[in-house]
Scaffold this motif. Sequence first.
Motif, PDB file in Angstrom:
ATOM      1  N   ASN A  47      26.783 -19.477  39.491  1.00 50.11           N
ATOM      2  CA  ASN A  47      26.545 -20.124  38.202  1.00 50.11           C
ATOM      3  C   ASN A  47      25.847 -21.466  38.329  1.00 50.11           C
ATOM      4  O   ASN A  47      25.546 -22.105  37.321  1.00 50.11           O
ATOM      5  N   LYS A  48      25.618 -21.949  39.528  1.00 45.26           N
ATOM      6  CA  LYS A  48      25.005 -23.261  39.721  1.00 45.26           C
ATOM      7  C   LYS A  48      23.686 -23.116  40.466  1.00 45.26           C
ATOM      8  O   LYS A  48      23.458 -22.134  41.173  1.00 45.26           O
ATOM      9  N   SER A  51      20.901 -26.405  46.068  1.00 43.48           N
ATOM     10  CA  SER A  51      20.769 -27.835  46.331  1.00 43.48           C
ATOM     11  C   SER A  51      19.304 -28.274  46.293  1.00 43.48           C
ATOM     12  O   SER A  51      18.377 -27.453  46.243  1.00 43.48           O
TER      13      SER A  51
END
Length: 463
Positions: A47-48, A51
């Motif tokens: 869900n993210k 980096s």
Amino acid sequence: MAEPVPPASNAPPAAPAAATATPPPPPKAPRPQNQALRMLGLPNLPNKLPSRNWIIFWTVSASITAAIIYDRREKRRNIAKWRHAVEHLAAEPITDKLGLEQPRKLTIYLSAPPGDGLRVAQDHYTEYVKPVLAASGLDWEFVQGRREGDVRAVVAERLRKVRRGWENKDEQDPNREPTKDELIEIYRQQRGIKDYEGVRGDVVIGRHTWKEYLRGLHEGWLGPLVAPAEPAPLPPTPAPAAAEGSASTEDKPAEEKKEEEAPKPKRPPQPKPYNTTSDYPSETLHPLTPQELTPAVPIREPHILGFLNTPTRMVRFFNRRSLADDIGREVAAVCLATHREFQQQTNPDAPSTDSVQYEQAKELEWEEQDWPKKVWKEDEADADKEVTEKIHTKPVVMDPRLAHRMRRFALTPEDEDRVGKIKVPEEEVEGWIKGSLRKACRWGYDKAFNKKKLVPLEDKDVE
């Protein structure tokens, strides 16, 4: 006396340690998995976002990959466009129905670029020049040079052979065996096979080869037919008598061994030039020299070496589509046999010797900036002993009599408009992945919607 009784405490009794700990919260229910991913055996997508470092890596990798794929596809598109422009020549019927006339044949001149080998020039020809020539259906022959001056020697010797035929000096020596080319020519004369009488054509790849080609033209048309006499070698200095008597018997076996062990030359020696650039004004041109020489065209061959030139090489690597378009245009002009005169410019401010600037001398001049520095160093210790004349590092010298007779292949405006209207289908330039997906989709569509109607067989068909 009795002890006093402590007052009773109103606080409740302490509970055991296990009873005071709060129970752990119940585990979260797993997020419902996507049914399509579950059937494929893939986990849920995060869900993210990744980096910062991962975003930079994937962005750079995807950009480089997209640039390479796009350039390769457009390069194939440009080559296919020029293939379609000349493919009608392969379908033209032969004028001589008896087959007694030779077809048109081109001559391809290529040589090793300065500081590298011949394989580089061959790969360049195979990638950009050969596809267009093969689509036209024309015939061609190669003249390849591994050393500086090989192309010059071949061009000059071919022209001298033509001049000897004009002067009836091409009679065979009865003691000499005829070569393979002479045997083929004798066979053709006996069978009545005629030479091609139209426009032939020379394709010269690279600035270095173009310089040798021009030098060979001047040597062949203007130079003498017989090699000039070489100066007599100087006599050796005599050795002292005392040393000769003592060392003659000892050194004789060693000298014989050295002569026996001497390595044989790997290739025949390169013929020396019959004239120099300073001899052009004093030499006469044969009266039978044609007013228009065989048209020629120089082909680009960008080739740069060195670690510090990596940025330039990367820019050229990502822009090979423009190189394919330029080379395809020149090769298509050769196949279509459309040519023009070489242009010249007059500079009144220059000295009288350099007042006229010929187009032949300026062709592909920018390629010399990419040559290695060691090519420009005229060090006799490091020079190749097999090279008889340095041509690459010297300026081009043109004789006006030959400069006006030379012709250059170039497309006409009508051909440019016709080629501009050619549309290359996407299927000819797409890669393996896209082509496979297209075939799979078409196969599925045919299976689903284009069902063949089955017609029952009759009894007579079965019998």
